[in-house]
Structure formats: C-alpha cells, structure tokens
Design a protein around this motif. Sequence first.
Motif, PDB file in Angstrom:
ATOM      1  N   ARG A  20      49.905  43.733  32.363  1.00  0.00           N
ATOM      2  CA  ARG A  20      49.080  44.933  32.546  1.00  0.00           C
ATOM      3  C   ARG A  20      49.804  45.972  33.396  1.00  0.00           C
ATOM      4  N   MET A  21      50.604  45.508  34.350  1.00  0.00           N
ATOM      5  CA  MET A  21      51.388  46.437  35.158  1.00  0.00           C
ATOM      6  C   MET A  21      52.431  47.137  34.291  1.00  0.00           C
ATOM      7  N   GLY A  22      53.045  46.380  33.387  1.00  0.00           N
ATOM      8  CA  GLY A  22      54.008  46.988  32.464  1.00  0.00           C
ATOM      9  C   GLY A  22      53.361  48.078  31.631  1.00  0.00           C
ATOM     10  N   LYS A  23      52.156  47.815  31.159  1.00  0.00           N
ATOM     11  CA  LYS A  23      51.435  48.810  30.361  1.00  0.00           C
ATOM     12  C   LYS A  23      51.063  50.028  31.205  1.00  0.00           C
ATOM     13  N   ALA A  24      50.640  49.799  32.428  1.00  0.00           N
ATOM     14  CA  ALA A  24      50.268  50.903  33.317  1.00  0.00           C
ATOM     15  C   ALA A  24      51.480  51.781  33.647  1.00  0.00           C
ATOM     16  N   TYR A  25      52.603  51.147  33.956  1.00  0.00           N
ATOM     17  CA  TYR A  25      53.819  51.927  34.223  1.00  0.00           C
ATOM     18  C   TYR A  25      54.249  52.703  32.978  1.00  0.00           C
ATOM     19  N   PHE A  26      54.131  52.086  31.813  1.00  0.00           N
ATOM     20  CA  PHE A  26      54.486  52.767  30.569  1.00  0.00           C
ATOM     21  C   PHE A  26      53.612  54.006  30.394  1.00  0.00           C
ATOM     22  N   SER A  27      52.325  53.864  30.622  1.00  0.00           N
ATOM     23  CA  SER A  27      51.400  54.985  30.488  1.00  0.00           C
ATOM     24  C   SER A  27      51.707  56.096  31.474  1.00  0.00           C
ATOM     25  N   ALA A  28      52.275  55.727  32.618  1.00  0.00           N
ATOM     26  CA  ALA A  28      52.653  56.704  33.641  1.00  0.00           C
ATOM     27  C   ALA A  28      54.066  57.245  33.423  1.00  0.00           C
ATOM     28  N   SER A  29      54.680  56.875  32.301  1.00  0.00           N
ATOM     29  CA  SER A  29      56.047  57.295  31.943  1.00  0.00           C
ATOM     30  C   SER A  29      57.111  56.781  32.912  1.00  0.00           C
ATOM     31  N   ASP A  30      56.815  55.698  33.609  1.00  0.00           N
ATOM     32  CA  ASP A  30      57.792  55.048  34.492  1.00  0.00           C
ATOM     33  C   ASP A  30      58.363  53.862  33.715  1.00  0.00           C
ATOM     34  N   TYR A  31      59.298  54.168  32.826  1.00  0.00           N
ATOM     35  CA  TYR A  31      59.794  53.164  31.880  1.00  0.00           C
ATOM     36  C   TYR A  31      60.666  52.101  32.539  1.00  0.00           C
ATOM     37  N   ASN A  32      61.400  52.454  33.580  1.00  0.00           N
ATOM     38  CA  ASN A  32      62.196  51.446  34.290  1.00  0.00           C
ATOM     39  C   ASN A  32      61.291  50.385  34.909  1.00  0.00           C
ATOM     40  N   SER A  33      60.232  50.822  35.576  1.00  0.00           N
ATOM     41  CA  SER A  33      59.301  49.870  36.183  1.00  0.00           C
ATOM     42  C   SER A  33      58.556  49.086  35.112  1.00  0.00           C
ATOM     43  N   SER A  34      58.261  49.734  34.003  1.00  0.00           N
ATOM     44  CA  SER A  34      57.595  49.053  32.888  1.00  0.00           C
ATOM     45  C   SER A  34      58.465  47.918  32.366  1.00  0.00           C
ATOM     46  N   VAL A  35      59.748  48.190  32.171  1.00  0.00           N
ATOM     47  CA  VAL A  35      60.680  47.158  31.705  1.00  0.00           C
ATOM     48  C   VAL A  35      60.702  45.987  32.693  1.00  0.00           C
ATOM     49  N   THR A  36      60.801  46.291  33.967  1.00  0.00           N
ATOM     50  CA  THR A  36      60.849  45.242  34.984  1.00  0.00           C
ATOM     51  C   THR A  36      59.591  44.371  34.953  1.00  0.00           C
ATOM     52  N   ALA A  37      58.429  45.011  34.844  1.00  0.00           N
ATOM     53  CA  ALA A  37      57.170  44.260  34.822  1.00  0.00           C
ATOM     54  C   ALA A  37      57.056  43.411  33.560  1.00  0.00           C
ATOM     55  N   TYR A  38      57.408  43.985  32.410  1.00  0.00           N
ATOM     56  CA  TYR A  38      57.348  43.206  31.168  1.00  0.00           C
ATOM     57  C   TYR A  38      58.339  42.044  31.180  1.00  0.00           C
ATOM     58  N   GLU A  39      59.513  42.257  31.741  1.00  0.00           N
ATOM     59  CA  GLU A  39      60.486  41.153  31.828  1.00  0.00           C
ATOM     60  C   GLU A  39      59.931  40.014  32.675  1.00  0.00           C
ATOM     61  N   LYS A  40      59.270  40.352  33.788  1.00  0.00           N
ATOM     62  CA  LYS A  40      58.680  39.312  34.645  1.00  0.00           C
ATOM     63  C   LYS A  40      57.545  38.613  33.894  1.00  0.00           C
ATOM     64  N   ALA A  41      56.729  39.387  33.172  1.00  0.00           N
ATOM     65  CA  ALA A  41      55.645  38.782  32.388  1.00  0.00           C
ATOM     66  C   ALA A  41      56.209  37.789  31.376  1.00  0.00           C
ATOM     67  N   LEU A  42      57.316  38.152  30.753  1.00  0.00           N
ATOM     68  CA  LEU A  42      57.927  37.274  29.744  1.00  0.00           C
ATOM     69  C   LEU A  42      58.608  36.056  30.363  1.00  0.00           C
ATOM     70  N   GLU A  43      59.066  36.158  31.598  1.00  0.00           N
ATOM     71  CA  GLU A  43      59.589  34.968  32.285  1.00  0.00           C
ATOM     72  C   GLU A  43      58.481  33.929  32.426  1.00  0.00           C
ATOM     73  N   LEU A  44      57.269  34.427  32.664  1.00  0.00           N
ATOM     74  CA  LEU A  44      56.131  33.545  32.895  1.00  0.00           C
ATOM     75  C   LEU A  44      55.444  33.114  31.599  1.00  0.00           C
ATOM     76  N   ASP A  45      55.523  33.953  30.575  1.00  0.00           N
ATOM     77  CA  ASP A  45      54.870  33.667  29.290  1.00  0.00           C
ATOM     78  C   ASP A  45      55.788  34.159  28.165  1.00  0.00           C
ATOM     79  N   PRO A  46      56.869  33.405  27.895  1.00  0.00           N
ATOM     80  CA  PRO A  46      57.921  33.883  26.989  1.00  0.00           C
ATOM     81  C   PRO A  46      57.512  34.076  25.534  1.00  0.00           C
ATOM     82  N   ASN A  47      56.406  33.530  25.114  1.00  0.00           N
ATOM     83  CA  ASN A  47      56.006  33.649  23.708  1.00  0.00           C
ATOM     84  C   ASN A  47      54.914  34.678  23.473  1.00  0.00           C
ATOM     85  N   ASN A  48      54.617  35.501  24.469  1.00  0.00           N
ATOM     86  CA  ASN A  48      53.544  36.471  24.343  1.00  0.00           C
ATOM     87  C   ASN A  48      54.038  37.703  23.571  1.00  0.00           C
ATOM     88  N   ALA A  49      53.526  37.872  22.373  1.00  0.00           N
ATOM     89  CA  ALA A  49      53.967  38.960  21.489  1.00  0.00           C
ATOM     90  C   ALA A  49      53.651  40.335  22.065  1.00  0.00           C
TER      91      ALA A  49
END
Length: 88
Positions: A20-49
């Motif tokens: 959700r943080m990745g999505k929020a950063y994306f919506s705020a046009s903070d794409y670097n932070s969005s990438v970081t948050a999504y990468e962390k989300a995928l470390e924890l849940d690697p199969n989440n589409a």
Amino acid sequence: IEDCQSALAINPTSSKAYGRMGKAYFSASDYNSSVTAYEKALELDPNNATYVEGLRAAKARLAPPAPAGGGAAQQATSNVSDTAAAMT
C-alpha cells in the motif's frame, strides 16, 4: 503513507503495508520510493501479482524517455533528404 508507516511500526513484516505504501508513493509521483516499497513487499510476499505489477509500473516511470529524432521519423526524414539530393 503515514498510515503505512504506523502499520509497519507495529508489524515490520507486513507485505500489505509495504504494498500500500508503494501504491501511495506512486500516486504521489515519488517513483523511487514506490520502487523501494514494492521491492520490500515482494521480499515478504514474492508471488503477489499486484506487487509485481506495481513495481513494474513504478520502474517504467523511472525509465528515461526514448531519444528524440530516432526511429521511423528519422528514417523518413533521411529518405526525403536522399530523394531531394538525387533530384538536384
């Protein structure tokens, strides 16, 4: 973003909060932070589409634009110049 940070303070292994943080950063046009948050989300849940797609979209926004003057438009201009030169 603040709600996600609060959730992560309680449960630092919440992939949902990172997603959700990745999505929020994306919506705020903070794409670097969005990438970081999504990468962390995928470390924890690697199969989440959803996280995979969010990461792909954020990285696409970080990609540099295609160079101007390249491709088919430049080829067409070159062909016109060649034809004009041949006619003189």
